[in-house]
Scaffold this motif. Structure first.
Motif, mmCIF file in Angstrom:
data_model
loop_
_atom_site.group_PDB
_atom_site.id
_atom_site.type_symbol
_atom_site.label_atom_id
_atom_site.label_comp_id
_atom_site.label_asym_id
_atom_site.label_seq_id
_atom_site.Cartn_x
_atom_site.Cartn_y
_atom_site.Cartn_z
ATOM 1 N N SER A 289 0.816 -1.205 0.000
ATOM 2 C CA SER A 289 0.000 0.000 0.000
ATOM 3 C C SER A 289 0.855 1.263 0.000
ATOM 4 O O SER A 289 2.039 1.241 0.359
ATOM 5 C CB SER A 289 -0.924 0.010 1.221
ATOM 6 N N THR A 290 0.242 2.367 -0.397
ATOM 7 C CA THR A 290 0.961 3.644 -0.442
ATOM 8 C C THR A 290 1.494 4.026 0.929
ATOM 9 O O THR A 290 2.642 4.475 1.075
ATOM 10 C CB THR A 290 0.031 4.744 -0.969
ATOM 11 N N GLU A 291 0.662 3.863 1.964
ATOM 12 C CA GLU A 291 1.085 4.226 3.321
ATOM 13 C C GLU A 291 2.322 3.435 3.736
ATOM 14 O O GLU A 291 3.255 3.985 4.341
ATOM 15 C CB GLU A 291 -0.056 3.969 4.311
ATOM 16 N N ARG A 292 2.326 2.159 3.400
ATOM 17 C CA ARG A 292 3.470 1.343 3.804
ATOM 18 C C ARG A 292 4.706 1.653 2.961
ATOM 19 O O ARG A 292 5.832 1.525 3.448
ATOM 20 C CB ARG A 292 3.111 -0.137 3.715
ATOM 21 N N ARG A 293 4.514 2.035 1.726
ATOM 22 C CA ARG A 293 5.670 2.434 0.925
ATOM 23 C C ARG A 293 6.361 3.639 1.561
ATOM 24 O O ARG A 293 7.589 3.683 1.692
ATOM 25 C CB ARG A 293 5.226 2.761 -0.503
ATOM 26 N N LEU A 294 5.557 4.617 1.925
ATOM 27 C CA LEU A 294 6.124 5.809 2.554
ATOM 28 C C LEU A 294 6.759 5.469 3.897
ATOM 29 O O LEU A 294 7.850 5.967 4.237
ATOM 30 C CB LEU A 294 5.035 6.872 2.726
ATOM 31 N N ALA A 295 6.098 4.579 4.651
ATOM 32 C CA ALA A 295 6.640 4.197 5.951
ATOM 33 C C ALA A 295 7.940 3.416 5.797
ATOM 34 O O ALA A 295 8.885 3.579 6.588
ATOM 35 C CB ALA A 295 5.606 3.359 6.714
ATOM 36 N N LEU A 296 8.021 2.580 4.777
ATOM 37 C CA LEU A 296 9.241 1.807 4.542
ATOM 38 C C LEU A 296 10.412 2.724 4.214
ATOM 39 O O LEU A 296 11.524 2.561 4.746
ATOM 40 C CB LEU A 296 9.004 0.807 3.411
ATOM 41 N N LEU A 297 10.183 3.708 3.359
ATOM 42 C CA LEU A 297 11.257 4.632 3.002
ATOM 43 C C LEU A 297 11.676 5.474 4.205
ATOM 44 O O LEU A 297 12.869 5.747 4.408
ATOM 45 C CB LEU A 297 10.809 5.530 1.855
ATOM 46 N N ALA A 298 10.697 5.887 5.015
ATOM 47 C CA ALA A 298 11.037 6.654 6.216
ATOM 48 C C ALA A 298 11.844 5.804 7.190
ATOM 49 O O ALA A 298 12.817 6.280 7.804
ATOM 50 C CB ALA A 298 9.760 7.160 6.880
ATOM 51 N N HIS A 299 11.461 4.540 7.319
ATOM 52 C CA HIS A 299 12.189 3.639 8.211
ATOM 53 C C HIS A 299 13.619 3.426 7.718
ATOM 54 O O HIS A 299 14.577 3.432 8.514
ATOM 55 C CB HIS A 299 11.456 2.294 8.279
ATOM 56 N N ALA A 300 13.784 3.265 6.406
ATOM 57 C CA ALA A 300 15.122 3.070 5.846
ATOM 58 C C ALA A 300 16.002 4.287 6.083
ATOM 59 O O ALA A 300 17.199 4.157 6.390
ATOM 60 C CB ALA A 300 15.014 2.764 4.347
ATOM 61 N N ALA A 301 15.422 5.483 5.951
ATOM 62 C CA ALA A 301 16.202 6.698 6.193
ATOM 63 C C ALA A 301 16.596 6.825 7.662
ATOM 64 O O ALA A 301 17.729 7.206 7.995
ATOM 65 C CB ALA A 301 15.405 7.916 5.746
ATOM 66 N N GLU A 302 15.659 6.476 8.548
ATOM 67 C CA GLU A 302 15.919 6.614 9.975
ATOM 68 C C GLU A 302 17.007 5.644 10.451
ATOM 69 O O GLU A 302 17.813 5.983 11.330
ATOM 70 C CB GLU A 302 14.627 6.363 10.759
#
Length: 499
Positions: A289-302
């Motif tokens: 899902s879109t929400e999880r895509r954004l969350a995955l990228l944020a998690h990778a950056a963090e």
């Protein structure tokens, strides 16, 4: 071997030549090419000895049911190629062999001891595969994933593009030995026609051609995999990424998947690298899902992580609009993107690519040179022409329509014959993940289904540890639509036979 001189009667000669070269098959291969091939093979195999006089063009034409001109054209071509010799007023004769002489015999000596291969090779690695039994292509109900439907493939258009790639002016573009080079025409088509549909902008220095996605994964394993590094992989997920990174000593962490794809939770924090299939999760087929895509990228950056995005089947969405690739919305250059033409064109063409930051591509290019020196050039050039001329887009639309039809038939058949099975109707892609009722022995079920002409991909290899339920993947990219209902009926009967 046919002797150089023979006193055989005309009838005996005719019989000999018919047995040697005939019958020719009336089909797609031109008769002229068939006759040439039969003659050349007979000469190379030694069945036609050097110095043998061939029948006249009129004689062989009568025996083969061909025109005399066809036979003479074949003879003349073999003279040009050096296989035959033309003697005025005598006919055509077999020339000497092309280096077919047997090597000089060496003095006989006692055979030395053979090596102990177990000592040299060491223990075999416990890889898990999707093995398919020999002869599966002849089964009436092949629910196998990753195969293409030859009836959908625009063979005439591909043949024409291949002809363009084989023209004399195109030969220097792919035939030279230029290590590290990629086909610039295909790179251009990727940049302007293929990647933009996934929302990805790239430059030539950010793309590396590979022999399919698995080749790209192996290069990434060689570059990033090392003892102790942790790779998070969807569970269930693609088994060969576990095999590859495990081979280089990496620790594989299973990441849970649900109806929205990869779950973004605490388990991800311990990973240095993450592998995922967002478009159609392998093997369940769900879309991240879109929400999880954004969350995955944020998690990778963090957490300073690198994401390997395997976009193996992105453009076959037949319900709704496909979401952009992770790479398209990655603003931090943390996503390494792997793409392939295998699912749409043909897996046998082995055409894939990696999109990554320039410094990563430069390192991968060095590793690829060590592995295969340079990528093949002829098929990539033909593929570039195929895309440029619009054949790729038309094939894509035809494939979408065919997959949508087969997905509908498969869902209806499952609801009719296996109503207790659990699955999500596919909205894209060419596979359906099925959880069967009960806990039937997976091996026994697969054997029972195979005896009924049904083949599917077992679910066990996709899990890092054995699953409690009986899951399997039904591929429908190559099975005939008319066979889908009967195939599911036979699968239900196989399940019932196990109680």
């Amino acid at each position: 071997m046919v002797p150089e001189e023979t006193a055989m009667s005309g009838d005996a000669q005719e019989l000999m030549w018919r047995q040697l070269l005939l019958p020719l098959e009336r089909g797609s291969t031109p008769l002229q090419l068939q006759l040439r091939s039969r003659l050349v093979n007979a000469m190379l195999d030694g069945r036609l000895a050097a110095g043998l006089r061939l029948p006249s063009g009129r004689e062989l034409a009568a025996w083969a049911g061909l025109s005399r001109n066809t036979v003479v054209l074949v003879y003349d071509r073999l003279v040009e190629e050096g296989h035959l010799e033309s003697r005025q007023r005598e006919g055509y004769f077999v020339r000497g062999s092309f280096g077919r002489e047997a090597p000089r015999a060496l003095a006989s000596t006692a055979a030395p001891a053979a090596p102990d291969w177990s000592r040299h090779l060491g223990p075999a690695a416990p890889f898990r595969w999707l093995d398919r039994p020999a002869g599966w292509q002849t089964l009436p109900y092949p629910f196998v994933f990753g195969q293409f439907d030859a009836s959908l493939f625009p063979l005439a258009e591909w043949r024409e593009c291949s002809r363009q790639a084989l023209q004399a002016q195109a030969l220097p573009d792919w035939a030279h030995d230029i290590p590290g080079n990629d086909c610039p025409e295909l790179i251009e088509q990727l940049i302007h026609r293929v990647l933009p549909r996934r929302g990805i902008a790239a430059t030539p220095g950010q793309i590396l051609l590979t022999l399919g996605t698995q080749h790209g994964l192996y290069l990434l394993g060689e570059l990033f995999g090392r003892p102790g590094c942790r790779l998070g992989v969807e569970n269930p997920g693609y088994m060969d990424v576990r095999n590859i990174f495990g081979r280089f000593g990496g620790d594989i962490l299973p990441l849970p998947v649900d109806s929205e794809g990869l779950q973004i939770g605490p388990a991800l924090a311990g990973c240095r690298y993450l592998y995922c299939t967002p478009s159609h999760q392998c093997p369940t087929g769900v879309t991240l899902s879109t929400e999880r895509r954004l969350a995955l990228l944020a998690h990778a950056a963090e957490h300073d992580q690198i994401v390997f995005e395997d976009d193996y089947d992105p453009e076959t969405q037949y319900q709704g609009q496909p979401l952009p690739a992770l790479k398209a919305i990655d603003r931090a250059d943390r996503v390494i993107y792997l793409g392939s033409f295998s699912k749409l064109l043909s897996p046998g063409l082995r055409l894939g690519y990696v999109v990554a930051p320039t410094e990563v591509i430069e390192r991968l290019r060095v590793l690829r040179r060590l592995m295969v020196r340079q990528a093949p050039g002829n098929n990539p050039l033909a593929a570039a022409f195929f895309i440029r001329e619009g054949h790729y887009d038309r094939l894509l639309q035809n494939t979408r329509n065919a997959l949508a039809e087969r997905a509908g038939l498969l869902v209806a058949a499952l609801r009719r014959h296996l109503p207790e099975a659990r699955f999500t109707p596919p909205q894209g892609g060419s596979g359906l993940w099925l959880a069967l009722p009960g806990t039937a022995d997976p091996g026994a079920l697969r054997e029972a289904a195979f005896r009924r002409g049904v083949l599917y991909d077992p679910g066990e290899p996709f899990f890092q540890q054995p699953a409690a339920s009986t899951c399997l993947r039904l591929g429908f990219s190559s099975i005939r639509p008319a066979a889908i209902d009967a195939g599911i009926r036979e699968l239900a009967a196989a399940l019932a036979s196990l109680g």
